[in-house]
Design a protein around this motif. Structure first.
Motif, short mmCIF file in Angstrom:
data_model
loop_
_atom_site.label_atom_id
_atom_site.label_comp_id
_atom_site.label_asym_id
_atom_site.label_seq_id
_atom_site.Cartn_x
_atom_site.Cartn_y
_atom_site.Cartn_z
N PHE A 58 0.98 -0.79 -0.31
CA PHE A 58 -0.02 -0.14 0.00
C PHE A 58 0.87 0.76 -0.13
CE2 PHE A 58 -2.80 -2.91 1.52
CZ PHE A 58 -4.01 -2.96 0.63
N VAL A 59 1.78 1.30 -0.46
CA VAL A 59 2.47 2.76 -0.57
C VAL A 59 3.33 2.07 -1.88
CG1 VAL A 59 3.13 2.65 2.72
CG2 VAL A 59 5.02 1.28 0.78
N PRO A 60 4.24 3.54 -2.53
CA PRO A 60 5.33 3.37 -3.15
C PRO A 60 7.19 2.40 -3.30
CG PRO A 60 5.13 5.44 -2.57
CD PRO A 60 4.32 5.44 -1.75
N ALA A 61 6.82 1.08 -3.47
CA ALA A 61 8.18 0.78 -3.22
C ALA A 61 9.29 1.89 -3.27
CB ALA A 61 8.33 -0.42 -4.73
N TYR A 62 10.41 1.14 -2.32
CA TYR A 62 11.00 2.84 -2.28
C TYR A 62 12.72 1.72 -2.77
CZ TYR A 62 14.34 5.22 0.74
OH TYR A 62 15.72 6.13 1.13
N HIS A 63 13.12 2.53 -2.93
CA HIS A 63 14.56 1.86 -3.85
C HIS A 63 15.72 3.23 -3.35
CE1 HIS A 63 11.72 0.16 -6.38
NE2 HIS A 63 11.35 1.50 -6.91
N GLY A 64 15.85 4.20 -1.87
CA GLY A 64 16.92 4.23 -1.50
C GLY A 64 17.45 5.52 -2.09
N VAL A 65 18.47 6.24 -1.22
CA VAL A 65 18.56 7.51 -1.99
C VAL A 65 19.66 7.51 -3.24
CG1 VAL A 65 19.79 9.66 -0.40
CG2 VAL A 65 18.58 7.83 0.92
N VAL A 66 19.21 8.73 -3.58
CA VAL A 66 20.35 9.09 -4.62
C VAL A 66 20.79 10.82 -4.88
CG1 VAL A 66 19.51 7.48 -6.23
CG2 VAL A 66 17.85 10.17 -6.40
N GLN A 67 21.57 10.69 -5.62
CA GLN A 67 21.94 11.96 -5.24
C GLN A 67 21.18 12.68 -6.87
OE1 GLN A 67 25.97 13.66 -4.73
NE2 GLN A 67 25.34 14.20 -2.85
N ARG A 68 21.55 14.03 -7.17
CA ARG A 68 20.66 15.35 -8.30
C ARG A 68 21.02 16.33 -8.20
NH1 ARG A 68 16.19 14.69 -12.35
NH2 ARG A 68 16.84 13.18 -13.57
N ASP A 69 22.36 16.63 -9.18
CA ASP A 69 22.79 18.56 -9.05
C ASP A 69 23.32 18.23 -7.22
OD1 ASP A 69 22.43 18.62 -11.31
OD2 ASP A 69 20.59 19.48 -10.44
N LYS A 70 23.75 17.53 -6.26
CA LYS A 70 24.79 17.75 -5.46
C LYS A 70 22.89 17.73 -3.95
CE LYS A 70 28.82 19.78 -6.25
NZ LYS A 70 29.14 21.21 -6.57
N GLN A 71 22.05 17.22 -4.61
CA GLN A 71 21.08 16.57 -4.01
C GLN A 71 20.68 15.83 -3.49
OE1 GLN A 71 18.91 19.18 -1.90
NE2 GLN A 71 17.75 17.58 -1.36
N ASP A 72 20.32 15.71 -2.61
CA ASP A 72 19.71 13.80 -2.09
C ASP A 72 18.48 13.94 -2.61
OD1 ASP A 72 22.36 12.94 -1.33
OD2 ASP A 72 21.64 12.88 0.55
N TYR A 73 17.91 12.50 -2.48
CA TYR A 73 16.42 12.48 -3.27
C TYR A 73 16.38 10.89 -2.73
CZ TYR A 73 16.26 16.41 -6.32
OH TYR A 73 16.11 17.41 -6.16
N ASN A 74 14.83 10.98 -1.90
CA ASN A 74 14.36 9.28 -1.83
C ASN A 74 13.76 8.77 -3.28
OD1 ASN A 74 14.87 8.54 0.95
ND2 ASN A 74 13.31 10.14 1.60
N MET A 75 14.00 7.75 -3.70
CA MET A 75 13.78 7.09 -4.66
C MET A 75 12.50 5.70 -4.46
SD MET A 75 15.35 5.35 -7.85
CE MET A 75 16.36 6.21 -8.71
N MET A 76 11.64 6.36 -5.48
CA MET A 76 10.44 5.24 -4.94
C MET A 76 9.91 5.08 -5.93
SD MET A 76 8.21 7.70 -3.20
CE MET A 76 9.05 9.28 -1.93
N ASP A 77 9.04 4.51 -6.63
CA ASP A 77 8.11 4.23 -7.54
C ASP A 77 7.25 5.16 -7.62
OD1 ASP A 77 8.75 1.69 -8.12
OD2 ASP A 77 7.20 0.37 -7.42
N ASN A 78 7.04 5.92 -9.18
CA ASN A 78 6.49 6.86 -9.39
C ASN A 78 4.63 6.28 -9.70
OD1 ASN A 78 4.82 8.15 -10.95
ND2 ASN A 78 5.74 8.07 -12.87
N LEU A 79 3.46 6.15 -8.97
CA LEU A 79 2.88 5.36 -8.50
C LEU A 79 1.37 5.50 -9.80
CD1 LEU A 79 1.58 6.60 -4.94
CD2 LEU A 79 2.17 3.76 -5.82
N LEU A 80 1.76 6.81 -10.95
CA LEU A 80 1.48 6.45 -12.23
C LEU A 80 1.51 5.86 -12.81
CD1 LEU A 80 0.64 10.50 -11.81
CD2 LEU A 80 -0.15 8.96 -10.83
N THR A 81 2.98 5.16 -13.42
CA THR A 81 3.31 5.05 -14.24
C THR A 81 2.41 3.24 -15.16
OG1 THR A 81 5.28 4.34 -13.30
CG2 THR A 81 4.94 3.16 -14.90
N HIS A 82 0.85 2.50 -13.94
CA HIS A 82 0.69 2.01 -15.31
C HIS A 82 -0.60 2.35 -15.80
CE1 HIS A 82 3.75 -1.61 -14.65
NE2 HIS A 82 3.69 -1.18 -13.21
N PHE A 83 -0.93 3.85 -15.58
CA PHE A 83 -2.36 4.11 -15.37
C PHE A 83 -2.01 5.22 -16.75
CE2 PHE A 83 -2.43 3.48 -11.14
CZ PHE A 83 -3.84 3.36 -10.84
#
Ligand code: ATP
Ligand code: MG
Ligand code: MG
Length: 289
Positions: A58-83
């Motif tokens: 019932f939550v987006p699958a979580y894939h860990g922390v990634v960096q982009r332009d020196k900023q950290d992000y939590n990476m998760m599934d985009n829930l709209l993908t299969h719609f």
């Protein structure tokens, strides 16, 4: 962003992503059907725990922390993908949307605030007390608690933050949508009066409720400011997920919540399940007898 090699997933075709509410600029669409949300330690801890809990589906699958332009992000599934051109709604759950610790912080330096007084008067000139009017100021704690009584947060245990229809029509002005009837009308607009969609959401919400009632994660966390994200499309597919755990905190080990007992300061109750009961009730009433 050079991180896709970290993700052991089958590539999916690139998908659009649309945001209903929340801070613009906190998100990036990642590769392989993922979404990057600006890093928050608390949210990360929740997702790590949720991946091991029965709430996982019932939550987006979580894939860990990634960096982009020196900023950290939590990476998760985009829930709209299969719609396919989905309609999306964000419902903020719970009978309050601030943490007890936010109340404590606001109380540490109790400064009367003129800006909050002005905001209050702009919405409801009758709201300030005689004393507040004399001071032309209100305390932050008072403002926080007053604000929650405008929407259905205090009276129903959830509020609609916004929705977006397939045709891109976007509605986010629900700060004063409060009664069951008003909420029902908004929901009906969102599903475009489709009983099939209502029925389908209801089934999923009842499943979610059962899992919440048995979840260790849920029992041991104060869940505040978290939303249910509703997604459906013209094929009749529907989905409901829990998102936004930036204000979800683990309780001290001796304490657990039932999420239905009314909140009194100190008991940490958040009214999440009470709100879900009400939401289920309102949706059920939209179906023909
Ligand atoms: P706020 O704290 O103001 O509520 P936020 O910055 O913490 O917002 P979220 O509430 O997590 O952000 O998300 C904002 C919006 O982004 C949601 O209403 C939803 O439309 C979209 N969104 C968030 N997470 C996902 C996801 N995993 N998949 C698809 N859409 C998402
Ligand atoms: Mg949110
Ligand atoms: Mg948030």
């Amino acid at each position: 962003c050079g991180t896709s090699s970290l993700i052991p997933m089958t590539p999916k075709k690139p998908q659009h992503w649309l945001q209903v509410v929340g801070h613009a600029g906190s998100f990036y669409v990642g590769d392989y059907g993922t979404l990057l949300k600006r890093f928050c330690k608390r949210e990360q801890q929740c997702y790590v725990r949720l991946m091991k809990d029965i709430l996982r589906p019932f939550v987006p699958a979580y894939h860990g922390v990634v960096q982009r332009d020196k900023q950290d992000y939590n990476m998760m599934d985009n829930l709209l993908t299969h719609f396919n051109t989905p309609a999306i709604m964000d419902c903020k759950m719970g009978s309050r949307t601030y943490l007890e610790e936010e109340l404590h912080l606001a109380r540490e330096r109790p400064q009367p605030r003129n800006d909050m007084f002005e905001k209050m008067v702009a919405v409801d000139p009758e709201a300030p007390t005689v004393q507040e009017r004399a001071q032309q100021a209100v305390l932050k704690t008072r403002y926080m608690q007053w604000r929650e009584t405008l929407s259905s947060t205090t009276t129903l245990g959830f509020r609609i933050e916004g929705f977006r229809k397939a045709n891109d029509e976007c509605h986010t002005n629900f700060k004063r949508t409060k009664s069951r009837e008003q909420v029902g009308e908004v929901l009906d607009n969102f599903v475009e009066s489709s009983t099939h969609i209502v029925w389908s959401y209801l089934r999923q919400l009842k499943q979610l409720r059962q899992v919440l009632e048995a979840s260790d994660f849920f029992r041991t966390h104060e869940v505040v400011g978290s939303s249910l994200l509703f997604v459906h499309d013209w094929t009749g597919r529907t989905g409901v997920w829990m998102i936004d755990f930036g204000k979800t905190v683990a309780l001290p080990s001796h304490l657990t919540l039932d999420h239905r007992t009314p909140w009194v300061e100190g008991n940490r109750e958040d009214g999440y399940l009470w709100g879900l009961d009400n939401l289920i009730d309102i949706l059920a009433n939209m179906l023909p007898l």
